[in-house]
Design a protein around this motif. Structure first.
Motif, mmCIF file in Angstrom:
data_model
loop_
_atom_site.group_PDB
_atom_site.id
_atom_site.type_symbol
_atom_site.label_atom_id
_atom_site.label_comp_id
_atom_site.label_asym_id
_atom_site.label_seq_id
_atom_site.Cartn_x
_atom_site.Cartn_y
_atom_site.Cartn_z
ATOM 1 N N GLY A 1 10.526 2.767 9.933
ATOM 2 C CA GLY A 1 9.856 2.284 8.562
ATOM 3 C C GLY A 1 10.109 3.585 7.770
ATOM 4 N N PRO A 2 11.373 4.560 7.317
ATOM 5 C CA PRO A 2 10.719 4.948 6.400
ATOM 6 C C PRO A 2 9.753 5.432 5.478
ATOM 7 C CG PRO A 2 13.116 4.146 6.476
ATOM 8 C CD PRO A 2 12.062 3.228 6.989
ATOM 9 N N ALA A 3 9.713 6.468 5.142
ATOM 10 C CA ALA A 3 8.784 6.214 3.180
ATOM 11 C C ALA A 3 8.802 4.990 2.278
ATOM 12 C CB ALA A 3 8.615 7.836 2.903
ATOM 13 N N GLY A 4 8.267 4.838 1.979
ATOM 14 C CA GLY A 4 8.068 4.265 0.264
ATOM 15 C C GLY A 4 9.034 2.660 0.984
ATOM 16 N N THR A 5 9.204 1.514 2.432
ATOM 17 C CA THR A 5 9.379 0.826 2.308
ATOM 18 C C THR A 5 8.589 -0.552 2.743
ATOM 19 O OG1 THR A 5 9.206 1.425 4.670
ATOM 20 C CG2 THR A 5 11.932 1.632 3.646
ATOM 21 N N GLY A 6 7.416 -0.022 2.180
ATOM 22 C CA GLY A 6 6.195 -1.413 2.516
ATOM 23 C C GLY A 6 5.444 -1.541 4.103
ATOM 24 N N LYS A 7 5.752 -0.169 4.531
ATOM 25 C CA LYS A 7 5.212 -0.004 5.852
ATOM 26 C C LYS A 7 3.445 -0.832 6.100
ATOM 27 C CE LYS A 7 5.580 3.924 7.131
ATOM 28 N NZ LYS A 7 6.479 4.262 6.102
ATOM 29 N N THR A 8 2.826 -1.095 5.219
ATOM 30 C CA THR A 8 1.365 -0.750 4.738
ATOM 31 C C THR A 8 1.425 -2.542 5.041
ATOM 32 O OG1 THR A 8 0.625 1.369 4.305
ATOM 33 C CG2 THR A 8 -0.586 -0.451 3.979
ATOM 34 N N THR A 9 2.218 -2.702 3.578
ATOM 35 C CA THR A 9 2.690 -3.958 4.265
ATOM 36 C C THR A 9 2.400 -5.265 4.881
ATOM 37 O OG1 THR A 9 2.627 -3.689 1.362
ATOM 38 C CG2 THR A 9 3.607 -6.443 2.276
ATOM 39 N N ALA A 10 3.067 -4.693 5.742
ATOM 40 C CA ALA A 10 4.047 -5.304 7.035
ATOM 41 C C ALA A 10 2.962 -5.145 8.040
ATOM 42 C CB ALA A 10 5.269 -4.974 7.837
ATOM 43 N N MET A 11 2.226 -4.285 8.225
ATOM 44 C CA MET A 11 1.174 -4.110 9.131
ATOM 45 C C MET A 11 0.295 -4.956 8.455
ATOM 46 S SD MET A 11 1.610 -0.197 10.729
ATOM 47 C CE MET A 11 1.474 0.561 8.724
ATOM 48 N N SER A 12 -0.840 -5.289 7.682
ATOM 49 C CA SER A 12 -1.553 -5.841 7.012
ATOM 50 C C SER A 12 -1.151 -6.997 7.302
ATOM 51 C CB SER A 12 -1.797 -5.726 5.598
ATOM 52 O OG SER A 12 -2.906 -6.297 5.139
ATOM 53 N N ALA A 13 -0.264 -8.080 6.930
ATOM 54 C CA ALA A 13 0.197 -8.751 7.575
ATOM 55 C C ALA A 13 0.396 -9.008 9.120
ATOM 56 C CB ALA A 13 1.478 -9.592 6.199
#
Length: 206
Positions: free
Chosen positions: A23-35
């Motif tokens: 996951g490059p910077a700014g690609t929504g990693k946190t959103t995916a990990m939260s889901a």
């Protein structure tokens, strides 16, 4: 977006002890990990957020609503790095609630050294946990010998987030940031055109 869904499906659907994603910077990693975390918790799994740095571990824990720990908190006792404090090698601290089904969710995994990868896999195997690790091999590498995230991603055909969402409607900058990450020298032109690149002597720039 489709990339985030693919990553969540990979992390939650893989039956492997270890699965990784890029996951490059700014690609929504946190959103995916939260889901993914919500999906795991809905089926009775506890999730522990891990990262090489204390700040990153704390931030990830807060953002997805779970306990955040540094990778070293788990691996250093296990590796025998705390023997001088009376903690023998092979120790898994009781304060880390790792049990069968626990998900060890690692962010900034490219910064993990090889020895920590080895220890974390051993800990997960011993306790019946699983590891899900996400990071960007194009960013900072481990201080000690490392590089495993890139190898793991290549050999397991790991999903990669490629849609930058950080810049809102500025789709040009979003696409350009991915080009810059891949080493496309022409990508710097956008920053110059927008007046974001400045030159001069050290005294002038101060």
């Amino acid at each position: 977006n489709p990339g985030q869904r693919a990553l969540v499906d990979h992390f939650t659907g893989s039956g492997a002890l270890l699965a990784v994603g890029v996951g490059p910077a700014g690609t929504g990693k946190t959103t995916a990990m939260s889901a993914a975390t919500k999906a795991w918790e809905a089926t009775g799994h506890n999730v522990i957020a891990l990262a090489p740095s204390a700040v990153a571990a704390e931030n990830l824990g807060e953002e997805i609503g779970v306990q955040g720990l540094t990778v070293a908190y788990l691996t250093y006792p296990y590796r025998g790095k705390m023997a001088d404090k009376g903690i023998p090698a092979g120790t898994i601290l009781d304060s880390a609630p790792i049990r069968p089904g626990t998900v060890l969710l690692v962010d900034e995994a490219s910064m993990m050294c090889t020895a920590d990868w080895d220890a974390l896999v051993a800990i997960a195997h011993e306790r019946g946990a699983i590891i899900r690790a996400l990071g960007d091999p194009a960013q900072l590498d481990a201080v000690e010998s490392g590089g495993l995230l890139r190898s793991l991603a290549d050999h397991t055909h790991a999903p990669e987030l490629d849609e930058v969402v950080r810049f809102g409607d500025d789709h040009v900058q979003a696409k350009n940031s991915i080009a810059l990450r891949s080493g496309d020298l022409a990508a710097i032109d956008l920053y110059a055109r927008r007046g974001w690149v400045h030159d001069g002597t050290l005294a002038e720039l101060k």
